[in-house]
Design an enzyme around this catalytic site. Structure first.
Site, PDB file in Angstrom:
ATOM      1  N   SER A   1      23.175 -16.694 -26.495  1.00  0.00           N
ATOM      2  CA  SER A   1      21.937 -17.198 -26.625  1.00  0.00           C
ATOM      3  C   SER A   1      21.051 -16.541 -26.167  1.00  0.00           C
ATOM      4  CB  SER A   1      22.162 -18.904 -26.322  1.00  0.00           C
ATOM      5  OG  SER A   1      22.748 -18.754 -25.325  1.00  0.00           O
TER       6      SER A   1
ATOM      7  N   GLU B   1       8.117 -28.810 -24.586  1.00  0.00           N
ATOM      8  CA  GLU B   1       8.531 -29.134 -23.241  1.00  0.00           C
ATOM      9  C   GLU B   1       9.393 -28.401 -22.973  1.00  0.00           C
ATOM     10  OE1 GLU B   1      10.095 -29.925 -26.145  1.00  0.00           O
ATOM     11  OE2 GLU B   1      11.288 -28.516 -26.493  1.00  0.00           O
TER      12      GLU B   1
ATOM     13  N   LYS C   1      15.663 -18.959 -28.250  1.00  0.00           N
ATOM     14  CA  LYS C   1      14.375 -19.867 -28.470  1.00  0.00           C
ATOM     15  C   LYS C   1      13.077 -18.810 -29.325  1.00  0.00           C
ATOM     16  CE  LYS C   1      15.543 -23.163 -26.038  1.00  0.00           C
ATOM     17  NZ  LYS C   1      16.543 -23.237 -24.915  1.00  0.00           N
TER      18      LYS C   1
HETATM   19  C1  LIG Z   1      17.835 -23.739 -24.025  1.00  0.00           C
HETATM   20  C2  LIG Z   1      18.541 -23.241 -24.604  1.00  0.00           C
HETATM   21  C3  LIG Z   1      20.220 -22.993 -25.293  1.00  0.00           C
HETATM   22  C4  LIG Z   1      20.214 -24.110 -25.617  1.00  0.00           C
HETATM   23  O1  LIG Z   1      19.740 -24.271 -26.602  1.00  0.00           O
HETATM   24  P1  LIG Z   1      19.279 -25.041 -28.153  1.00  0.00           P
HETATM   25  O2  LIG Z   1      19.220 -25.418 -28.891  1.00  0.00           O
HETATM   26  O3  LIG Z   1      21.623 -25.322 -27.875  1.00  0.00           O
HETATM   27  O4  LIG Z   1      19.935 -23.329 -28.843  1.00  0.00           O
HETATM   28  C5  LIG Z   1      21.201 -21.959 -25.024  1.00  0.00           C
HETATM   29  N1  LIG Z   1      21.113 -21.278 -24.538  1.00  0.00           N
HETATM   30  C6  LIG Z   1      20.056 -20.285 -23.799  1.00  0.00           C
HETATM   31  C7  LIG Z   1      19.820 -19.033 -23.605  1.00  0.00           C
HETATM   32  C8  LIG Z   1      19.348 -21.143 -23.867  1.00  0.00           C
HETATM   33  O5  LIG Z   1      17.316 -20.897 -23.225  1.00  0.00           O
END
Ligand SMILES: *Cc1c(COP(=O)(O)O)cnc(C)c1O
Length: 387
Positions: free
Chosen positions: A368, A112, A90
């Site tokens: 992620s 948000e 993010k």
């Molecule tokens: C917010 C988040 C996601 C999902 O958001 P995307 O916009 O689909 O990438 C996935 N993994 C983590 C660690 C997040 O914080």
């Protein structure tokens, strides 16, 4: 060919667009124009690259996970967004949009958040660039994600609990957009995923493109599969963007509870047309997943388009499989993943050795985020199992 710059109306095939109240149209145009100009400006790109290196820790490494690969029978390499400052991808987008807001002369940021990761990322970017931040967060998430609420406030952000609807991410997003309507002169809305009206799905994908471009360069060859989890779809879109013009098969993994591309229908929510979970009256149904970051009742418009084109596949995984996959990565590799990323791992574990993912395939998987924020959930889970 695929994943290029959309035309001025922000359409991805029949999806996307700018379905907002009249009063927000000029603000959306202003963000689109400012982003287009900034993205073509080497000085802006240079400043962003420097901030991503100094404050975020980019480039993030690729990690070959040999013990996990041996267990699964496919060769997995992880793109380590979990190692970024604040612990998820993010931050790439938040820093980009904060720089853009400053360039546009905006004096504060609105965001948000669901699980709180985008709120923490925006609060961090705001602190870095001296921009006050207001984060809208559903009341239920405020209760569930107390740690991240504290982090945001500690970083100087104001957290505004949202009491409407299911008191989760969908309602927080609606409230942030409503607040922006009355403050477009002074505030920039820093949206956290590839959703919302044009230019957000495009702009956020471009700010996350760094994941895919780095991975492409670091991987050297082309993997057979590129896999990422999908909430709104920003880490997946950024990853896919680096591989869209290769032979790699792109796979987006949703949560069963939050699946939009796998089981949603076309509709309009938060300013764009895409695939959303709906009941027989077209009312948006609530998503529900153990991974709060995947708790969004749809996917970004470009994912809907990639699905229709057949360029990417979307699959869904349940809570139990994700928790098991998180544990497997921890035990084999010493990495505790975010439960969102664990969904992508779980699909690989389930599909490995089947025609969907033949034995011996090479897989690039975007991790992620890290699992620190999920420890309370995991503790509750293991207590349930023990009982
Ligand atoms: C917010 C988040 C996601 C999902 O958001 P995307 O916009 O689909 O990438 C996935 N993994 C983590 C660690 C997040 O914080």
């Amino acid at each position: 060919m695929t994943m290029r710059t959309p035309a001025r109306q922000g359409k991805f095939g029949e999806y996307g667009g700018r379905w907002v109240p009249e009063s927000l149209v000029p603000a959306c145009f202003a963000v689109a124009d400012a982003f287009e100009e900034a993205w073509a400006d080497p000085a802006f790109r240079g400043e962003l690259t420097t901030m991503l290196a100094r404050h975020v820790g980019r480039p993030t490494p690729l990690t070959a996970v040999s013990r996990l690969s041996a267990e699964l029978g496919v060769t997995v390499v992880l793109k380590r967004e979990d190692l970024t400052h604040t612990g998820s991808h993010k931050i790439n987008n938040a820093v980009g949009q904060a720089l853009l807001a400053r360039r546009m002369g905006k004096r504060r940021l609105i965001a948000e958040t669901g699980a709180g990761m985008h709120g923490v990322a925006t609060a961090t970017a705001g602190a870095l660039l001296d921009l006050p931040v207001t984060v809208f967060m559903g009341e239920e998430d405020v209760e569930r994600q107390a740690h991240n609420v504290f982090r945001m406030r500690y970083l100087g952000a104001e957290v505004a609990p949202v009491r409407a609807g299911s008191r989760t991410l969908k309602d927080a997003t609606s409230e942030a957009m409503r607040h922006w309507v009355g403050a477009t002169d002074e505030a920039h809305y820093c949206l956290g995923s590839v959703v919302g009206p044009h230019p957000y799905p495009w702009m956020v994908r471009e700010f996350q493109r760094v994941i895919g471009e780095e991975a492409r360069e670091q991987y050297a060859a082309v993997p057979d599969f590129v896999v990422a989890c999908v909430g709104g779809g920003s880490n997946a879109a950024g990853t896919f963007a680096g591989f869209a013009d290769t032979t790699a098969q792109l796979v987006g993994v949703e949560a069963v509870g939050g699946s939009g591309a796998t089981s949603g229908q076309a509709g309009v929510l938060h300013g764009s047309r895409s695939l959303f979970l709906q009941d027989e009256h077209g009312q948006i149904r609530e998503a529900h997943s153990i991974a709060a970051g995947l708790d969004y009742p749809g996917v970004g418009p470009e994912h809907a388009y990639l699905r229709d084109l057949g360029r990417a596949r979307y699959v869904a995984v349940g809570d139990d499989a994700a928790v098991a996959a998180a544990g497997q990565l921890a035990r084999t590799e010493g990495i505790i993943p975010a439960l969102e990323s664990a969904h992508a791992l779980a699909w690989v574990a389930e599909a490995a050795g089947t025609p969907d993912l033949p034995a011996g395939s090479t897989v690039l998987l975007t991790l992620s985020g890290r699992g620190d924020k999920d420890i309370t959930t995991l503790i509750a889970r293991s207590e349930e199992t023990v009982r």
